[in-house]
Design a protein around this motif. Structure first.
Motif, PDB file in Angstrom:
ATOM      1  N   GLY A 112      -6.079   0.142  -8.422  1.00 36.07           N
ATOM      2  CA  GLY A 112      -5.601  -0.261  -7.112  1.00 36.07           C
ATOM      3  C   GLY A 112      -4.168   0.161  -6.884  1.00 36.07           C
ATOM      4  O   GLY A 112      -3.440   0.505  -7.796  1.00 36.07           O
ATOM      5  N   ASP A 113      -3.812   0.101  -5.614  1.00 33.69           N
ATOM      6  CA  ASP A 113      -2.512   0.600  -5.209  1.00 33.69           C
ATOM      7  C   ASP A 113      -1.466  -0.485  -5.176  1.00 33.69           C
ATOM      8  O   ASP A 113      -0.291  -0.208  -5.036  1.00 33.69           O
ATOM      9  CB  ASP A 113      -2.605   1.161  -3.790  1.00 33.69           C
ATOM     10  CG  ASP A 113      -3.434   2.420  -3.772  1.00 33.69           C
ATOM     11  OD1 ASP A 113      -3.757   2.920  -4.858  1.00 33.69           O
ATOM     12  OD2 ASP A 113      -3.746   2.874  -2.676  1.00 33.69           O
ATOM     13  N   ARG A 114      -1.920  -1.718  -5.239  1.00 39.30           N
ATOM     14  CA  ARG A 114      -1.000  -2.795  -4.894  1.00 39.30           C
ATOM     15  C   ARG A 114      -0.378  -3.399  -6.132  1.00 39.30           C
ATOM     16  O   ARG A 114      -0.450  -4.589  -6.402  1.00 39.30           O
ATOM     17  CB  ARG A 114      -1.741  -3.818  -4.056  1.00 39.30           C
ATOM     18  CG  ARG A 114      -2.021  -3.206  -2.705  1.00 39.30           C
ATOM     19  CD  ARG A 114      -3.005  -3.962  -1.892  1.00 39.30           C
ATOM     20  NE  ARG A 114      -3.109  -3.309  -0.576  1.00 39.30           N
ATOM     21  CZ  ARG A 114      -3.897  -3.718   0.386  1.00 39.30           C
ATOM     22  NH1 ARG A 114      -4.639  -4.766   0.236  1.00 39.30           N
ATOM     23  NH2 ARG A 114      -3.937  -3.080   1.523  1.00 39.30           N
TER      24      ARG A 114
ATOM     25  N   SER B  11       0.836  -1.199   0.000  1.00 43.00           N
ATOM     26  CA  SER B  11       0.000   0.000   0.000  1.00 43.00           C
ATOM     27  C   SER B  11       0.869   1.247   0.000  1.00 43.00           C
ATOM     28  O   SER B  11       1.932   1.269   0.605  1.00 43.00           O
ATOM     29  CB  SER B  11      -0.902   0.019   1.229  1.00 43.00           C
ATOM     30  OG  SER B  11      -1.794  -1.070   1.171  1.00 43.00           O
ATOM     31  N   THR B  12       0.382   2.225  -0.686  1.00 40.89           N
ATOM     32  CA  THR B  12       1.121   3.480  -0.813  1.00 40.89           C
ATOM     33  C   THR B  12       0.454   4.545   0.034  1.00 40.89           C
ATOM     34  O   THR B  12      -0.730   4.817  -0.145  1.00 40.89           O
ATOM     35  CB  THR B  12       1.106   3.934  -2.289  1.00 40.89           C
ATOM     36  OG1 THR B  12       1.604   2.866  -3.086  1.00 40.89           O
ATOM     37  CG2 THR B  12       1.963   5.170  -2.470  1.00 40.89           C
ATOM     38  N   ASP B  13       1.175   5.119   0.956  1.00 40.11           N
ATOM     39  CA  ASP B  13       0.613   6.230   1.721  1.00 40.11           C
ATOM     40  C   ASP B  13       0.640   7.475   0.866  1.00 40.11           C
ATOM     41  O   ASP B  13       1.672   7.853   0.311  1.00 40.11           O
ATOM     42  CB  ASP B  13       1.414   6.438   3.009  1.00 40.11           C
ATOM     43  CG  ASP B  13       1.018   5.416   4.049  1.00 40.11           C
ATOM     44  OD1 ASP B  13      -0.195   5.165   4.207  1.00 40.11           O
ATOM     45  OD2 ASP B  13       1.915   4.852   4.698  1.00 40.11           O
ATOM     46  N   ARG B  14      -0.491   8.089   0.758  1.00 40.54           N
ATOM     47  CA  ARG B  14      -0.627   9.297  -0.051  1.00 40.54           C
ATOM     48  C   ARG B  14      -1.261  10.382   0.789  1.00 40.54           C
ATOM     49  O   ARG B  14      -2.052  10.110   1.684  1.00 40.54           O
ATOM     50  CB  ARG B  14      -1.552   9.037  -1.234  1.00 40.54           C
ATOM     51  CG  ARG B  14      -1.013   8.128  -2.294  1.00 40.54           C
ATOM     52  CD  ARG B  14      -1.972   8.198  -3.494  1.00 40.54           C
ATOM     53  NE  ARG B  14      -1.462   7.412  -4.589  1.00 40.54           N
ATOM     54  CZ  ARG B  14      -1.620   6.105  -4.686  1.00 40.54           C
ATOM     55  NH1 ARG B  14      -2.265   5.451  -3.744  1.00 40.54           N
ATOM     56  NH2 ARG B  14      -1.126   5.453  -5.716  1.00 40.54           N
ATOM     57  N   ALA B  15      -0.961  11.618   0.405  1.00 41.73           N
ATOM     58  CA  ALA B  15      -1.599  12.744   1.095  1.00 41.73           C
ATOM     59  C   ALA B  15      -3.104  12.753   0.829  1.00 41.73           C
ATOM     60  O   ALA B  15      -3.891  13.175   1.661  1.00 41.73           O
ATOM     61  CB  ALA B  15      -0.975  14.062   0.640  1.00 41.73           C
ATOM     62  N   TRP B  16      -3.469  12.304  -0.365  1.00 43.49           N
ATOM     63  CA  TRP B  16      -4.883  12.214  -0.749  1.00 43.49           C
ATOM     64  C   TRP B  16      -5.096  10.806  -1.298  1.00 43.49           C
ATOM     65  O   TRP B  16      -4.367  10.398  -2.211  1.00 43.49           O
ATOM     66  CB  TRP B  16      -5.197  13.293  -1.800  1.00 43.49           C
ATOM     67  CG  TRP B  16      -6.626  13.291  -2.302  1.00 43.49           C
ATOM     68  CD1 TRP B  16      -7.040  13.041  -3.581  1.00 43.49           C
ATOM     69  CD2 TRP B  16      -7.822  13.554  -1.555  1.00 43.49           C
ATOM     70  NE1 TRP B  16      -8.399  13.135  -3.667  1.00 43.49           N
ATOM     71  CE2 TRP B  16      -8.907  13.449  -2.444  1.00 43.49           C
ATOM     72  CE3 TRP B  16      -8.063  13.851  -0.210  1.00 43.49           C
ATOM     73  CZ2 TRP B  16     -10.233  13.638  -2.038  1.00 43.49           C
ATOM     74  CZ3 TRP B  16      -9.379  14.043   0.196  1.00 43.49           C
ATOM     75  CH2 TRP B  16     -10.449  13.945  -0.709  1.00 43.49           C
ATOM     76  N   PRO B  17      -6.031  10.067  -0.746  1.00 45.78           N
ATOM     77  CA  PRO B  17      -6.075   8.630  -1.041  1.00 45.78           C
ATOM     78  C   PRO B  17      -6.831   8.247  -2.313  1.00 45.78           C
ATOM     79  O   PRO B  17      -7.135   7.073  -2.485  1.00 45.78           O
ATOM     80  CB  PRO B  17      -6.764   8.067   0.210  1.00 45.78           C
ATOM     81  CG  PRO B  17      -7.687   9.161   0.643  1.00 45.78           C
ATOM     82  CD  PRO B  17      -6.981  10.453   0.315  1.00 45.78           C
ATOM     83  N   TYR B  18      -7.097   9.227  -3.170  1.00 51.80           N
ATOM     84  CA  TYR B  18      -7.873   8.941  -4.377  1.00 51.80           C
ATOM     85  C   TYR B  18      -7.092   9.360  -5.610  1.00 51.80           C
ATOM     86  O   TYR B  18      -7.405  10.367  -6.244  1.00 51.80           O
ATOM     87  CB  TYR B  18      -9.219   9.664  -4.318  1.00 51.80           C
ATOM     88  CG  TYR B  18     -10.016   9.373  -3.058  1.00 51.80           C
ATOM     89  CD1 TYR B  18     -10.630   8.132  -2.877  1.00 51.80           C
ATOM     90  CD2 TYR B  18     -10.126  10.320  -2.035  1.00 51.80           C
ATOM     91  CE1 TYR B  18     -11.346   7.850  -1.713  1.00 51.80           C
ATOM     92  CE2 TYR B  18     -10.844  10.044  -0.876  1.00 51.80           C
ATOM     93  CZ  TYR B  18     -11.453   8.819  -0.721  1.00 51.80           C
ATOM     94  OH  TYR B  18     -12.161   8.537   0.419  1.00 51.80           O
ATOM     95  N   PRO B  19      -6.078   8.599  -5.966  1.00 48.58           N
ATOM     96  CA  PRO B  19      -5.218   9.015  -7.082  1.00 48.58           C
ATOM     97  C   PRO B  19      -5.931   8.926  -8.423  1.00 48.58           C
ATOM     98  O   PRO B  19      -6.801   8.079  -8.624  1.00 48.58           O
ATOM     99  CB  PRO B  19      -4.067   8.018  -7.013  1.00 48.58           C
ATOM    100  CG  PRO B  19      -4.676   6.794  -6.406  1.00 48.58           C
ATOM    101  CD  PRO B  19      -5.662   7.314  -5.391  1.00 48.58           C
TER     102      PRO B  19
END
Lengths: 644, 644
Positions: free
Chosen positions: A609-611, A590-598
């Motif tokens: 998906g992030d994975r 999982s990628t930590d992002r400042a905003w979780p909706y890339p």
């Protein structure tokens, strides 16, 4: 469809005056070992005393003494329905006494009954909450007052006592209360219902115990009065009380999940005793729709925390599952009545699923702490509940010894104490075994033919169940066994022959002789299940079951710290190692992002998906029975596992 | 990081005594057309009168008269915090009067103020709920009584009045109330806080208006007292009130989402005026974690219905989104203060997202019905709310004219009336434009240099924004514009040159002359977004945005009856046809099963799911702005769309 008239009034919770299958009493079927016997023993030696201790400690038993001594309302403790927890303990004790006589327990039972009986007023009214100066008037708050609900549990306790023997004071108290209810809410009385269904099942059963038709008639009145808006509207809507639609017209269970199931059970009792096929059919349809669209994999029901209620179809979030323990017990009550009424194995399938994955999950291994709600996904390790203070009910954290609203512990206790009564039935044709455990069955068919069978099994660890007939019978009869829907293949062996059987009901018919054996082999190999795509909350996930048990990944068993880090590769077959089921997965990237909706402009079905990072080394995802989780301290846990 | 000391006390909600950016007042920036001007007009002509009507009809205004006439508590109507809705209407009216003078509105304002003022007691105490014979004692229920919360809204209304002119009676009332609060809850007074934060922001702003430091000190005391368990524990835990952890120590917003944001805003005001960088940093960190893990795509916050609270990280179910309108407004209050304190564009990004997708969603097009909660997924067509009875607040059904708890309508009204104040700031360097609309900017830089700029745009339909400078200035200054994170590409043009700019802040610096134009081109082409895999509730789904607007599929626009029947093929590019965004999808082939969890032994990443039948013909999935939904009657709707 044949109809069997009940012959026995022995120790059993439900005795329809007519049904396809006749339930056996606690004197006719005993669980002698294995998974459920261990829980019954813990219930006997630990849970009953634990509940009694807390009822004293919290003053809910003391409320009865305070009433006698004129100290109410000032001295009253607990919520408006706290009397009912005392009654449910009495019911649990009564079934336990029917299962295994115990003078000391009998004395404790009688002592509590005397304290309760002393509060009953001359006209039969009995409540520590209403009716005194400074309290609300009798029945002044049918929405939330729970007076009729409390009578219901009082009457169910008395029914248990009546059917298992001993001093009958409680039965007299319950009859007076029931007479008072009939006088107050009868055809010419107040056209009201209770905001929490329960009086209906209780009055129907009291009618069966006493032979008094008017109790059944009153139960029918209460059932039919639902859905006409006699209760005030509330923020959650009248569906909360099932006062939004008549029982005969509803298509699905809705509103508060415990209330919905208790009402359904009461309606089925009325339908059975009145021969009302339309009412039976209406509830059966609601059950079908509820199971198809509003039930968790565990059998848990109710997805709303706010109102402890069913959500709309397919709203089944695992991490906000409410799945109240009492709703599971209510579901078993409903399903059992449908099974008796129809003989259809699907009802026993749901009973089994709910017993193993809701009712068995609630108590800790030592029987002195409980889940009120049964989440399917714990994201943050739970907090240890205080040992000496009642917890808030909706905690999805660790089990607690007691709750401010503590309906679940005594509900578990009464269910375990009477559990054997849900396992086996008879009809003219023979014996039907619905649930599997080491057991002794000593009964007779309706024509008097004695039937004695011992059941041997390591179920659910093993899928092999052996039925050994202990005595000759002069006629042929059929041993019918349930083949659970989860068993991909199954075989039955008898008389040197073995044959495949399909999910549903399988049968061996013969003139059994002492020493005859029938062997059932179910497939308890672990299996991957998916979910209807409309259950958005688990899209892209799989779960694993083994036999009747739903499995889960608990963080304590994994090589990662938190189950959020796991994804499974469901294309790799599951393994079993030393009795433990292991899936293959990897650590989620999982990628930590400042905003979780890339943004993902070129996303395709696969690109989402992030994975999508490097797959990493395969790792084992250890899967254990869900009902065992959280017995080793704080952990994270999930049943539904994202696929890689 | 430069610090600008405020010069003006003109009409604006937030005026930190020190900040990186100085906010402009309603006399310095006006929205003159487009999306937001239309909503401001509706607010002016319809919503203010609508709210006043309901406050009279429900008797919440009448409570003040009843107090004067000695008819309380018998005549009291509404919940314990109903006074605050009157104050929020006053605040909305005051901003509206600052935006556009109106004698009739001013008279209505004064009339209400007189009714309120008459209730104030000699020591400054003011409540229709507490303190009289038959009512609870003053401050006897800090957890739920909301007295300080009500003062907070009273004071905010007075601050608005003080900054926009007119009769100052309300300001005097608020000062007396604030003095009473300081006397009662000061350093040597009761060490209590209110169960609902709000007094903190209000006292800080009153300090700025009056120059009285003690109001700020009292605000700081209330901020610092949080997290020490002075409030009783409740079923939802002390996190509900943010009394579980000190503000300086918390890592994320938690508990009730409105309370959490109001407290954060108050803490930021204290931090700004006290120069407390640690406190600023603590709240900024909480904001970061909340935005990264606990915020819906719409900007909505709070996923629990039960306690109107934040869930654990990544618990963001679209179909049980609470996303209360007031929490969105609270989030804007917090983000705006962080923007002023830091100048960082990410805060304005969240303000924009929340304005377009929460605040603009709440009111119907006619401004007389509102969403209290803002679900992201409507599974069953909503029921039309009654026109003349207050609705239950948590309804995720159709908008309602009023609620039993009606905090949201006046909160929307005060936000729209003061909206222009959130659009533009200045610092020594020049002008910063954070939000885009047709606007007139007439202000001066801190050194007195007058700056006059007109903004022309069709935003959000178009991404082109033109800034036209109206007068020469004797010095160079910079026009800084926000390039939203959502704009994949952007260009800035000035003086015949055009260059690409990155998300964040872009700048044109020059000695502007009258007639100079700067042109910003943002990319508002529709884009597909996905979600962090840990947001289980939307796994396997995509959403579509266009500019600042989140789009949704509403059933009324589709060729299927129910949005549950839609899946999208995200590999097909989106189209725009006549201003409408269209995705390509097909009809979902969901399979109705008696049990919705089928076994799938050989499941791989691709084999999972029910929708593996024939693909069917491609169909159009019509996507429209989420804020527009449910204006045409009952429908189903979803923002997150499963991918084929």
């Amino acid at each position: 469809m044949t109809t069997t008239t009940s012959r026995s009034t022995g120790g059993r919770p439900v005795v329809p005056s007519s049904s396809v299958l006749r339930p056996l009493g606690l004197d006719e079927v005993r669980i002698t070992g294995g998974f459920w016997a261990a829980r019954q023993e813990t219930n006997r030696v630990a849970t009953l005393a634990h509940i009694e201790h807390w009822l004293e400690k919290e003053g809910w038993l003391g409320n009865f003494d305070a009433a006698v001594e004129g100290r109410l309302p000032a001295a009253r403790r607990g919520r408006e329905f706290s009397d009912s927890e005392v009654y449910k303990l009495l019911e649990a004790m009564a079934w336990e006494l029917g299962r295994r006589p115990d003078d000391e327990l009998d004395a404790r039972f009688d002592a509590i009954v005397r304290r309760v009986a002393a509060v009953q007023e001359p006209d039969g009214y009995l409540s520590t909450m209403f009716g005194r100066p400074g309290q609300g008037d009798r029945y002044s708050d049918l929405e939330w007052g729970h007076e009729l609900y409390c009578y219901g549990h009082l009457i169910q306790a008395a029914v248990a006592r009546a059917r298992t023997g001993g001093d009958q004071l409680l039965v007299d108290v319950a009859r007076r209360a029931a007479d008072h209810v009939c006088a107050t809410f009868g055809p010419d009385g107040r056209q009201g219902i209770c905001g929490h269904a329960e009086i209906e099942v209780a009055l129907a059963e009291l009618s069966r115990v006493t032979g008094e038709r008017r109790y059944l008639d009153q139960a029918a009145l209460f059932v039919e009065r639902h859905g006409h808006g006699t209760l005030r509207d509330i923020e959650f809507g009248r569906s909360y009380f099932q006062d939004d639609q008549p029982v005969r017209e509803a298509r699905v269970f809705r509103g508060h999940a415990v209330r919905a199931n208790y009402l359904a059970a009461g309606a089925l009792d009325v339908a059975a005793d009145a021969g009302d096929h339309d009412l039976l059919h209406a509830v059966a349809t609601q059950w079908e729709n509820t199971v198809a669209r509003r039930t968790y994999l565990t059998g848990g029901q109710g997805s709303h925390h706010q109102d402890e209620a069913f959500g709309e179809d397919f709203v089944l979030p695992p991490d906000r599952a409410y799945a109240e323990t009492c709703a599971g017990i209510g579901s078993i009550m409903t399903s059992w009545r449908l099974l008796l009424a129809t003989g259809e194995s699907r009802y026993a399938d749901l009973v089994e699923r709910t017993l193993f994955n809701v009712v068995a999950t609630s108590p800790a291994h030592d029987g002195t702490s409980f889940y009120y709600t049964n989440t399917l996904h714990q994201r943050v390790p739970g907090a240890v509940a205080p040992a000496d203070v009642a917890s808030a009910r909706a905690s999805s954290s660790l089990r607690a010894p007691w709750f401010e609203v503590s309906c679940c512990p005594p509900n578990v206790a009464r269910t375990f104490a009477s559990l054997a009564a849900y396992f086996v039935t008879v009809d003219e044709d023979g014996l039907q075994v619905h649930q599997y455990a080491d057991a002794e069955i000593r009964t007779a068919l309706p024509d008097g033919t004695p039937v004695e069978v011992d059941v041997h099994t390591d179920f659910p660890d093993s899928g092999v169940v052996t039925f050994r007939v202990l005595r000759d019978t002069g006629r042929d009869w059929s041993l019918r066994v349930r083949v659970p829907a989860w068993s991909a293949s199954a075989r039955l062996s008898s008389g040197g022959e073995t044959w495949s059987v399909e999910p549903g009901t399988a049968e061996v018919r013969r003139t059994f002789r002492a020493g005859d054996e029938v062997r059932l082999e179910l497939d308890v190999s672990p299996r991957v299940v998916t979910a209807d795509d409309r259950i958005d909350a688990v899209r892209g996930c799989v779960a694993v079951e083994r036999g009747p048990e739903v499995l889960c990944a608990e963080s304590l068993d994994q090589t990662v710290d938190d189950v959020a880090e796991l994804v499974v590769d469901a294309s790799v077959p599951l393994r079993e190692e030393d009795g433990v089921v292991v899936a293959t997965g990897r650590r989620a990237a999982s990628t930590d992002r400042a905003w979780p909706y890339p943004e993902n402009a070129s996303v395709g079905p696969e690109g989402q998906g992030d994975r999508t990072g490097p797959a990493g080394e395969p790792l084992d995802v250890v899967l254990t029975p869900y009902h065992d989780w959280a017995n080793r301290g704080p952990s994270t846990m999930r049943i539904w596992l994202p696929t890689a």
